[in-house]
Design a protein around this motif. Structure first.
Motif, short mmCIF file in Angstrom:
data_model
loop_
_atom_site.label_atom_id
_atom_site.label_comp_id
_atom_site.label_asym_id
_atom_site.label_seq_id
_atom_site.Cartn_x
_atom_site.Cartn_y
_atom_site.Cartn_z
N ALA A 151 -60.18 -2.41 40.70
CA ALA A 151 -60.00 -2.63 39.27
C ALA A 151 -58.55 -2.40 38.88
O ALA A 151 -57.94 -1.41 39.28
CB ALA A 151 -60.91 -1.71 38.46
N VAL A 152 -58.02 -3.34 38.10
CA VAL A 152 -56.69 -3.21 37.52
C VAL A 152 -56.89 -3.04 36.02
O VAL A 152 -57.39 -3.94 35.34
CB VAL A 152 -55.82 -4.45 37.81
N LEU A 153 -56.52 -1.88 35.50
CA LEU A 153 -56.78 -1.51 34.12
C LEU A 153 -55.47 -1.49 33.34
O LEU A 153 -54.49 -0.89 33.78
CB LEU A 153 -57.45 -0.14 34.06
N ALA A 154 -55.47 -2.13 32.18
CA ALA A 154 -54.23 -2.24 31.39
C ALA A 154 -53.97 -0.97 30.60
O ALA A 154 -54.73 -0.60 29.70
CB ALA A 154 -54.31 -3.44 30.45
N GLY A 155 -52.88 -0.30 30.97
CA GLY A 155 -52.37 0.81 30.18
C GLY A 155 -51.22 0.31 29.31
O GLY A 155 -51.08 -0.89 29.07
N SER A 156 -50.39 1.22 28.85
CA SER A 156 -49.31 0.83 27.94
C SER A 156 -48.10 1.74 28.11
O SER A 156 -48.25 2.95 28.37
CB SER A 156 -49.80 0.90 26.49
N CYS A 157 -46.92 1.17 27.89
CA CYS A 157 -45.71 1.98 27.91
C CYS A 157 -45.70 2.97 26.75
O CYS A 157 -44.92 3.93 26.76
CB CYS A 157 -44.47 1.09 27.86
N ALA A 158 -46.58 2.76 25.75
CA ALA A 158 -46.66 3.70 24.63
C ALA A 158 -47.13 5.08 25.07
O ALA A 158 -46.99 6.05 24.33
CB ALA A 158 -47.61 3.15 23.56
N GLU A 159 -47.67 5.16 26.28
CA GLU A 159 -48.08 6.47 26.81
C GLU A 159 -46.87 7.35 27.11
O GLU A 159 -46.98 8.57 27.18
CB GLU A 159 -48.89 6.26 28.09
N TYR A 160 -45.71 6.71 27.31
CA TYR A 160 -44.48 7.45 27.61
C TYR A 160 -43.78 7.89 26.33
O TYR A 160 -44.08 7.43 25.23
CB TYR A 160 -43.51 6.55 28.38
N GLN A 161 -42.76 8.75 26.51
CA GLN A 161 -41.86 9.13 25.43
C GLN A 161 -40.56 8.35 25.58
O GLN A 161 -40.11 8.07 26.69
CB GLN A 161 -41.56 10.64 25.49
N TRP A 162 -39.94 8.00 24.45
CA TRP A 162 -38.65 7.31 24.48
C TRP A 162 -37.59 8.22 25.10
O TRP A 162 -37.55 9.41 24.81
CB TRP A 162 -38.22 6.91 23.07
N GLN A 163 -36.73 7.64 25.95
CA GLN A 163 -35.65 8.40 26.56
C GLN A 163 -34.59 7.41 27.05
O GLN A 163 -34.87 6.23 27.20
CB GLN A 163 -36.17 9.24 27.73
N PRO A 164 -33.36 7.87 27.29
CA PRO A 164 -32.29 6.94 27.69
C PRO A 164 -32.44 6.39 29.10
O PRO A 164 -31.86 5.36 29.43
CB PRO A 164 -31.02 7.79 27.58
N ASP A 165 -33.21 7.07 29.95
CA ASP A 165 -33.30 6.69 31.36
C ASP A 165 -34.60 5.95 31.66
O ASP A 165 -35.56 5.99 30.89
CB ASP A 165 -33.20 7.94 32.24
N ALA A 166 -34.62 5.30 32.83
CA ALA A 166 -35.81 4.56 33.24
C ALA A 166 -37.00 5.50 33.41
O ALA A 166 -36.87 6.63 33.88
CB ALA A 166 -35.54 3.82 34.55
N LEU A 167 -38.16 5.01 33.02
CA LEU A 167 -39.39 5.79 33.10
C LEU A 167 -40.07 5.55 34.44
O LEU A 167 -40.30 4.40 34.83
CB LEU A 167 -40.32 5.40 31.95
N VAL A 168 -40.38 6.63 35.14
CA VAL A 168 -40.96 6.56 36.47
C VAL A 168 -42.43 6.99 36.38
O VAL A 168 -42.75 8.01 35.76
CB VAL A 168 -40.20 7.46 37.46
N GLU A 169 -43.30 6.23 37.03
CA GLU A 169 -44.74 6.35 36.84
C GLU A 169 -45.27 7.79 36.85
O GLU A 169 -45.93 8.22 35.91
CB GLU A 169 -45.49 5.53 37.91
N ASP A 170 -45.04 8.51 37.92
CA ASP A 170 -45.66 9.82 38.05
C ASP A 170 -44.69 10.98 37.83
O ASP A 170 -45.01 12.13 38.12
CB ASP A 170 -46.32 9.95 39.43
N ARG A 171 -43.50 10.66 37.28
CA ARG A 171 -42.54 11.72 37.00
C ARG A 171 -42.21 11.84 35.52
O ARG A 171 -41.95 12.94 35.03
CB ARG A 171 -41.24 11.47 37.78
N SER A 172 -42.23 10.74 34.80
CA SER A 172 -41.89 10.77 33.38
C SER A 172 -43.09 11.25 32.56
O SER A 172 -44.24 10.98 32.90
CB SER A 172 -41.46 9.39 32.89
N THR A 173 -42.79 11.96 31.48
CA THR A 173 -43.84 12.53 30.63
C THR A 173 -44.68 11.44 29.97
O THR A 173 -44.15 10.49 29.40
CB THR A 173 -43.22 13.41 29.54
#
Length: 294
Positions: free
Chosen positions: A108-130
């Motif tokens: 199963a491929v389930l659609a999540g969203s970048c809205a789960e992350y917090q805005w920040q100047p750097d690239a967001l990494v799947e299992d490291r970014s908040t």
């Protein structure tokens, strides 16, 4: 032939996913509440209200699909961020995944969203970014993600965090459509947060990404992103050039030059690129050209 269920098949992203799957040789059963989706190939569309759990479970059982791409969710522009409909979609999605697992589903491929992350100047990494979620929409997506890991312990699961899909058939309220509308009327677009960079990914590339995740062995969270932050004035400048709006190019160029990146929401896409095949993603300019063909 591999058989895939695609929910949310008549939304913005869904038709592109169904076409991509068919082009890649999949048998596709698409689901949506009311509308038809007439496409050639090994395709069947079923109108079903996914919130009607008994009817949904019957459809899942009869489909006997090996794969699932779940896109359906509350997505009404201006409403979805804080709508209590998000609560219903957490429950419905959990029942749907449970039915898929119980009928022998494998991946199963389930659609999540970048809205789960917090805005920040750097690239967001799947299992490291908040990933916390400061809206009902984001918090509900995260709640379903946690449920999915428990429900889907016996199958392969991918949580596909979609960033900012764009394309000419998007809702008119979306940023890129707004920019084109203003430029076509010979008006300069205005931006409340010109220094906020976003990760635009063309909807056809989103479809390619989801098909690759369905066919690959990759599991876990994957950013569906271009890997680049672009500022709203940069989008407007490129669109003005494509439209031949020469009078608007100088002020937009000036705005781009005086606008610096203050924060961003853009994803590290190395996990996605590890399974990507074929032509590279569309550049911003090539993606914007698709708006000129409608």
């Amino acid at each position: 032939m591999r058989r895939c269920l695609v929910t949310g098949a008549t939304g913005f992203i869904g038709p592109h996913v169904v076409r991509r799957m068919l082009d890649c040789g999949w048998e596709v059963i698409s689901l949506s509440r009311h509308e038809e989706l007439p496409l050639a190939g090994a395709h069947r569309h079923i109108a079903v209200d996914l919130h009607d759990i008994p009817s949904m479970e019957m459809v899942i059982k009869e489909a006997a699909a090996s794969h699932l791409i779940h896109l359906a969710w509350e997505a009404t522009p201006g409403k979805f961020w804080h709508s209590t409909e998000n609560f219903h979609w957490v429950s419905t999605s959990a029942y749907l995944l449970d039915a898929f697992v119980k009928t022998g589903g494998k991946r199963a491929v389930l659609a999540g969203s970048c809205a789960e992350y917090q805005w920040q100047p750097d690239a967001l990494v799947e299992d490291r970014s908040t990933a916390e979620g400061d809206s009902l929409y984001a918090a509900s997506k995260l709640a379903f993600r946690r449920l999915a890991h428990t429900i889907g312990q016996e199958i392969d699961l991918v949580w596909a965090r979609l960033f900012f899909p764009y394309g000419p058939d998007e809702d008119a309220s979306k940023l890129t459509s707004y920019i084109f509308r203003e430029l076509c009327a010979d008006r300069l677009p205005t931006f409340q947060t010109p220094g906020n960079g976003i990760d635009l990914i063309h909807v056809t590339d989103v479809a390619r990404a989801l098909e690759r995740l369905a066919v690959s062995d990759l599991t876990g969270t994957v950013n569906i992103s271009s890997g680049r932050a672009v500022l709203p004035p940069e989008i407007a400048l490129e669109a003005a050039k494509l439209l031949g709006k020469e009078a608007l190019v100088p002020p937009l160029t000036e705005l781009v030059e005086e606008t610096s990146l203050s924060t961003a929401l853009y994803g590290d896409n190395r996990r996605l690129m590890s399974v990507w095949e074929g032509a590279p993603m569309l550049s911003l300019v090539d993606g914007l050209k698709s708006y000129l063909k409608v």
